[in-house]
Design an enzyme around this catalytic site. Sequence first.
Site, PDB file in Angstrom:
ATOM      1  N   LYS A 112      -1.089  -9.455   2.888  1.00 61.98           N
ATOM      2  CA  LYS A 112      -0.291  -9.009   4.039  1.00 61.98           C
ATOM      3  C   LYS A 112      -1.131  -8.056   4.893  1.00 61.98           C
ATOM      4  O   LYS A 112      -1.830  -7.191   4.357  1.00 61.98           O
ATOM      5  CB  LYS A 112       0.990  -8.314   3.581  1.00 61.98           C
ATOM      6  CG  LYS A 112       1.821  -7.739   4.718  1.00 61.98           C
ATOM      7  CD  LYS A 112       3.218  -7.351   4.291  1.00 61.98           C
ATOM      8  CE  LYS A 112       3.327  -5.985   3.658  1.00 61.98           C
ATOM      9  NZ  LYS A 112       2.886  -4.861   4.511  1.00 61.98           N
ATOM     10  N   ASP A 162      -1.060  -6.141  -0.298  1.00 62.43           N
ATOM     11  CA  ASP A 162      -1.263  -5.499   1.007  1.00 62.43           C
ATOM     12  C   ASP A 162      -2.747  -5.248   1.232  1.00 62.43           C
ATOM     13  O   ASP A 162      -3.428  -4.701   0.350  1.00 62.43           O
ATOM     14  CB  ASP A 162      -0.554  -4.129   1.001  1.00 62.43           C
ATOM     15  CG  ASP A 162       0.468  -4.012   2.099  1.00 62.43           C
ATOM     16  OD1 ASP A 162       0.452  -4.837   3.033  1.00 62.43           O
ATOM     17  OD2 ASP A 162       1.297  -3.087   2.005  1.00 62.43           O
ATOM     18  N   GLU A 180      -0.968  -5.633   8.626  1.00 63.27           N
ATOM     19  CA  GLU A 180      -0.111  -5.050   9.666  1.00 63.27           C
ATOM     20  C   GLU A 180      -0.714  -5.314  11.041  1.00 63.27           C
ATOM     21  O   GLU A 180      -1.873  -4.940  11.285  1.00 63.27           O
ATOM     22  CB  GLU A 180       0.026  -3.534   9.457  1.00 63.27           C
ATOM     23  CG  GLU A 180       0.815  -3.181   8.207  1.00 63.27           C
ATOM     24  CD  GLU A 180       0.954  -1.677   7.987  1.00 63.27           C
ATOM     25  OE1 GLU A 180       0.689  -0.890   8.912  1.00 63.27           O
ATOM     26  OE2 GLU A 180       1.338  -1.296   6.865  1.00 63.27           O
ATOM     27  N   ASP A 240       0.842  -1.203   0.000  1.00 63.30           N
ATOM     28  CA  ASP A 240       0.000   0.000   0.000  1.00 63.30           C
ATOM     29  C   ASP A 240       0.877   1.253   0.000  1.00 63.30           C
ATOM     30  O   ASP A 240       0.376   2.387  -0.056  1.00 63.30           O
ATOM     31  CB  ASP A 240      -1.023  -0.006   1.142  1.00 63.30           C
ATOM     32  CG  ASP A 240      -0.377  -0.061   2.516  1.00 63.30           C
ATOM     33  OD1 ASP A 240       0.863  -0.169   2.597  1.00 63.30           O
ATOM     34  OD2 ASP A 240      -1.117  -0.008   3.522  1.00 63.30           O
ATOM     35  N   SER A 241       2.204   1.060  -0.004  1.00 61.76           N
ATOM     36  CA  SER A 241       3.121   2.185  -0.264  1.00 61.76           C
ATOM     37  C   SER A 241       2.798   2.806  -1.625  1.00 61.76           C
ATOM     38  O   SER A 241       3.186   3.949  -1.889  1.00 61.76           O
ATOM     39  CB  SER A 241       4.575   1.714  -0.217  1.00 61.76           C
ATOM     40  OG  SER A 241       4.752   0.546  -1.002  1.00 61.76           O
ATOM     41  N   GLU A 269       9.566  -4.393  10.108  1.00 60.18           N
ATOM     42  CA  GLU A 269       9.927  -3.069   9.584  1.00 60.18           C
ATOM     43  C   GLU A 269      10.565  -2.206  10.667  1.00 60.18           C
ATOM     44  O   GLU A 269       9.989  -2.006  11.743  1.00 60.18           O
ATOM     45  CB  GLU A 269       8.682  -2.371   8.997  1.00 60.18           C
ATOM     46  CG  GLU A 269       9.032  -1.006   8.422  1.00 60.18           C
ATOM     47  CD  GLU A 269       8.039  -0.455   7.421  1.00 60.18           C
ATOM     48  OE1 GLU A 269       7.083  -1.156   7.062  1.00 60.18           O
ATOM     49  OE2 GLU A 269       8.243   0.704   7.002  1.00 60.18           O
TER      50      GLU A 269
END
Length: 282
Positions: free
Chosen positions: A115, A86, A117, A47-48, A184
């Site tokens: 993925k 993501d 978080e 999602d960057s 991260e």
Amino acid sequence: MQGRTKLNVNDILSKKGKERISVLTAYDYSTARICDSTGIDILLVGDSAGMVVLGYASTMPVSMQEMMIFCGAVARGTKRAMIVGDMPFGSYQVCPSAAVENAIQLIKAGCDAVKLEGSSEIIDAIKAIVDAGIPVMGHIGLRPQTSSLWEGYKLQGRTKEGAIKLIEDAIVLEKAGVFSIVLEMVASEVVDTITKSVSIPTIGIGSGPSCDGQVLVLHDMLGIYQDIRPRFVKRYAELNKTIFEAVSSYNRDIKAGTFPEESNTFHMEAKELDKWKNERKA
Ligand code: KIV
């Protein structure tokens, strides 16, 4: 399996302790094709994309619709690499069934895994997605989706308490069935312990060399994204300069009338042109 080229979860798991896992973000068809042809193991549709492609100030505003467009484009350009999509902020926090529905959407768009978080606070969502048969990559340490709401972009695992919490988080994720974990911006001493404490691969970003694999954001390592320049990024190219020079030459050529050249120009068939000229004379 004869003829199989796509890497799957077992291929990734089997690399732990044997071969480092290479991961890079990708967001579109053309760059995914190039990256895939290098033999990279995993393409992460991060999602960057929200920051480096769409220009948002953080990854927070990224929507499912946007992620699905990026995931579909990367999937169409990829033959070998595993594709991890993501799950954007808001797509897995509300309830496990909504998380499963959204994970299914990313798989239908072409991803091989998703993925998320977080750890214990989203463990029901992770378990539900795994139970639905979808491979999950965990992500702990700095969590860009929400970090700006708390302490900002800071190194994680700086204190003894922080280190212990991260190790617990990784073990919780492994028990929930994730096949790998992104770490991260975690202090390298903690990364070392986590990597030894779990049997699944750890993938580091800004977390030193002890991880089983490494990931970078494509636009950072190619030197395209200019807004933030984290110290952990190694710039493998300065494409901002290359693009600037190429576009400046193009602009100059147009103004000077030196583009297009004869080699870039198409012509009518000679016979047809003659016919047309004669008719116009008559
Ligand atoms: O969105 C992303 O690119 C990521 C990587 C930084 C791991 O989550």
